[in-house]
Design a protein around this motif. Structure first.
Motif, PDB file in Angstrom:
ATOM      1  N   LEU A  63       0.799  -1.226  -0.093  1.00  0.00           N
ATOM      2  CA  LEU A  63      -0.090  -0.120   0.077  1.00  0.00           C
ATOM      3  C   LEU A  63       0.831   1.442   0.141  1.00  0.00           C
ATOM      4  CD1 LEU A  63      -2.976  -1.000   2.560  1.00  0.00           C
ATOM      5  CD2 LEU A  63      -3.188  -0.635   0.201  1.00  0.00           C
ATOM      6  N   ARG A  64       2.002   1.300   0.703  1.00  0.00           N
ATOM      7  CA  ARG A  64       2.933   2.254   0.646  1.00  0.00           C
ATOM      8  C   ARG A  64       3.574   2.411  -0.729  1.00  0.00           C
ATOM      9  NH1 ARG A  64       2.880   6.430   3.164  1.00  0.00           N
ATOM     10  NH2 ARG A  64       5.216   6.630   3.469  1.00  0.00           N
ATOM     11  N   GLN A  65       3.705   1.421  -1.137  1.00  0.00           N
ATOM     12  CA  GLN A  65       4.053   1.744  -2.846  1.00  0.00           C
ATOM     13  C   GLN A  65       3.371   2.333  -3.702  1.00  0.00           C
ATOM     14  OE1 GLN A  65       6.067  -1.908  -4.583  1.00  0.00           O
ATOM     15  NE2 GLN A  65       6.608  -2.451  -2.888  1.00  0.00           N
ATOM     16  N   LEU A  66       1.879   2.466  -3.373  1.00  0.00           N
ATOM     17  CA  LEU A  66       1.058   3.303  -3.981  1.00  0.00           C
ATOM     18  C   LEU A  66       0.887   4.816  -3.401  1.00  0.00           C
ATOM     19  CD1 LEU A  66      -2.173   0.804  -3.991  1.00  0.00           C
ATOM     20  CD2 LEU A  66      -0.628   1.503  -5.922  1.00  0.00           C
ATOM     21  N   ASP A  67       2.087   5.109  -2.778  1.00  0.00           N
ATOM     22  CA  ASP A  67       2.338   6.559  -2.059  1.00  0.00           C
ATOM     23  C   ASP A  67       0.883   6.737  -1.264  1.00  0.00           C
ATOM     24  OD1 ASP A  67       4.598   6.986  -3.311  1.00  0.00           O
ATOM     25  OD2 ASP A  67       3.527   7.823  -4.898  1.00  0.00           O
ATOM     26  N   MET A  68       0.262   5.798  -0.464  1.00  0.00           N
ATOM     27  CA  MET A  68      -0.791   5.877   0.211  1.00  0.00           C
ATOM     28  C   MET A  68      -0.251   6.481   1.597  1.00  0.00           C
ATOM     29  SD  MET A  68      -3.727   3.288   1.583  1.00  0.00           S
ATOM     30  CE  MET A  68      -4.392   3.021   0.036  1.00  0.00           C
ATOM     31  N   PRO A  69      -1.067   7.658   2.282  1.00  0.00           N
ATOM     32  CA  PRO A  69      -0.728   8.205   3.447  1.00  0.00           C
ATOM     33  C   PRO A  69      -0.895   6.944   4.394  1.00  0.00           C
ATOM     34  CG  PRO A  69      -1.959   9.645   2.266  1.00  0.00           C
ATOM     35  CD  PRO A  69      -2.136   8.539   1.385  1.00  0.00           C
ATOM     36  N   LEU A  70       0.160   7.034   5.560  1.00  0.00           N
ATOM     37  CA  LEU A  70       0.019   6.067   6.530  1.00  0.00           C
ATOM     38  C   LEU A  70      -1.195   5.936   7.242  1.00  0.00           C
ATOM     39  CD1 LEU A  70       3.529   6.508   8.077  1.00  0.00           C
ATOM     40  CD2 LEU A  70       2.738   4.239   6.864  1.00  0.00           C
ATOM     41  N   SER A  71      -1.884   7.404   7.316  1.00  0.00           N
ATOM     42  CA  SER A  71      -3.346   7.156   8.084  1.00  0.00           C
ATOM     43  C   SER A  71      -4.574   6.471   7.306  1.00  0.00           C
ATOM     44  CB  SER A  71      -3.750   8.941   8.331  1.00  0.00           C
ATOM     45  OG  SER A  71      -4.101   9.295   6.919  1.00  0.00           O
ATOM     46  N   LEU A  72      -4.320   6.471   5.833  1.00  0.00           N
ATOM     47  CA  LEU A  72      -5.170   5.651   5.036  1.00  0.00           C
ATOM     48  C   LEU A  72      -4.724   4.105   4.956  1.00  0.00           C
ATOM     49  CD1 LEU A  72      -5.718   8.183   1.919  1.00  0.00           C
ATOM     50  CD2 LEU A  72      -7.312   7.690   3.941  1.00  0.00           C
ATOM     51  N   VAL A  73      -3.577   3.997   5.132  1.00  0.00           N
ATOM     52  CA  VAL A  73      -3.139   2.693   5.032  1.00  0.00           C
ATOM     53  C   VAL A  73      -3.793   2.088   6.351  1.00  0.00           C
ATOM     54  CG1 VAL A  73      -0.919   1.005   5.384  1.00  0.00           C
ATOM     55  CG2 VAL A  73      -0.936   2.864   4.142  1.00  0.00           C
ATOM     56  N   ALA A  74      -3.660   2.462   7.683  1.00  0.00           N
ATOM     57  CA  ALA A  74      -4.359   2.219   8.780  1.00  0.00           C
ATOM     58  C   ALA A  74      -5.740   1.791   8.613  1.00  0.00           C
ATOM     59  CB  ALA A  74      -4.187   3.257   9.914  1.00  0.00           C
TER      60      ALA A  74
END
Length: 286
Positions: A63-74
């Protein structure tokens, strides 16, 4: 490993290698509650993970490889099944919208840098119109570009409802930009609705308008240089070319700015199609 620690647990180094993450990333995810160790040694503070946590760790990394902010990853990893999928879908739709806008902006900037900007401006027809003095009720807000469209819609809806108590709407609503609105600059922008009864408008603003940063003012009679654009062209960054086309035309005609630029919305936005004219991009001139 301490004797009291289950042998099924992996050290942070071993788990990092298995999950293809760095120990630094694992410590960050622990602090954020994204990936909490199965055990932390009370004496040494060493973190230990279960092999079964590898799937969650790899999901976070992807998910981080999609540049998703950590808050949204959570949010995604904390959801289940279809809900997690729906949250990812919503995020990616926003990404594609942003990239489409950036692609258009890049093409626009290539035109400017290559000297093709005059060709781009040529598709806009610029004219002038004289506008009579108007009493307007207004709502002002400092806002960045990504928050601007929903605020414009909401504020104009509020003001048009309020206009019923002020003698009714007497002209097209418009938005004045007192300073640049972009991803770095927050204006402010001012939504305006012309109304019939100035005294009623001032009474309304005194009674109920303060919480919206609302006021009543008299917009003086003025001449506007403007170009008419479609609903599709209103989107940022397409609208930038329209503003610059009007300014270029003003320079060619020897006209000077006499006030801040504005967008005048004369059509039913909801009913309009992408190619329907809905807005005038305008500058007061003298």
């Amino acid at each position: 490993m301490d004797e009291g620690v289950d042998e099924e647990l992996l050290t942070i180094g071993a788990f990092a290698a298995r999950a293809r993450l760095s120990a630094k990333a694992l410590r960050l995810y622990d602090r954020l509650g994204l990936l909490v160790p199965a055990h932390v040694d009370e004496v040494s503070g060493y973190r230990y993970y279960r092999a079964s946590q590898t799937g969650r760790a790899r999901l976070v990394a992807l998910l981080r490889q999609l540049d998703m902010p950590l808050s949204l990853v959570a949010d995604v990893v904390g959801a289940e099944g279809a809900e997690a999928s729906d949250r990812l879908t919503a995020y990616w739709a926003d990404v594609e919208t942003r990239v489409a806008g950036q692609r258009t902006l890049a093409e626009y900037l290539r035109g400017r840098l290559s000297g093709r900007s005059s060709d781009m401006y040529g598709k806009f027809v610029v004219e002038t119109v004289d506008v009579a003095e108007q009493v307007v009720i207004t709502e002002t807000r400092h806002t960045l570009a990504d928050e601007l469209p929903p605020w414009i819609e909401a504020s104009l809806n509020r003001l048009e409802c309020a206009a019923r108590e002020c003698g009714g709407v007497t002209g097209a609503p418009f938005v004045v930009y007192h300073a640049e609105v972009s991803m770095e600059s927050d204006g402010p922008a001012e939504s305006c609705v012309p109304v019939a009864d100035e005294a009623a408008a001032r009474a309304w603003a005194e009674a109920r308008g303060r919480s919206w940063d609302t006021k009543v003012r008299v917009e003086p009679a003025q001449r506007l240089a403007y170009t008419r654009i479609t609903k599709a062209q209103v989107a940022h960054p397409q609208i930038l070319a329209a503003f610059e086309a009007v300014e270029q035309w003003m320079a060619e005609q020897g006209l000077r700015h006499a006030g801040p630029c504005r967008e005048v919305y004369f059509a039913d936005w909801e009913a309009a199609g992408p190619q329907d004219a809905v807005c005038d991009v305008a500058f007061p001139v003298r």
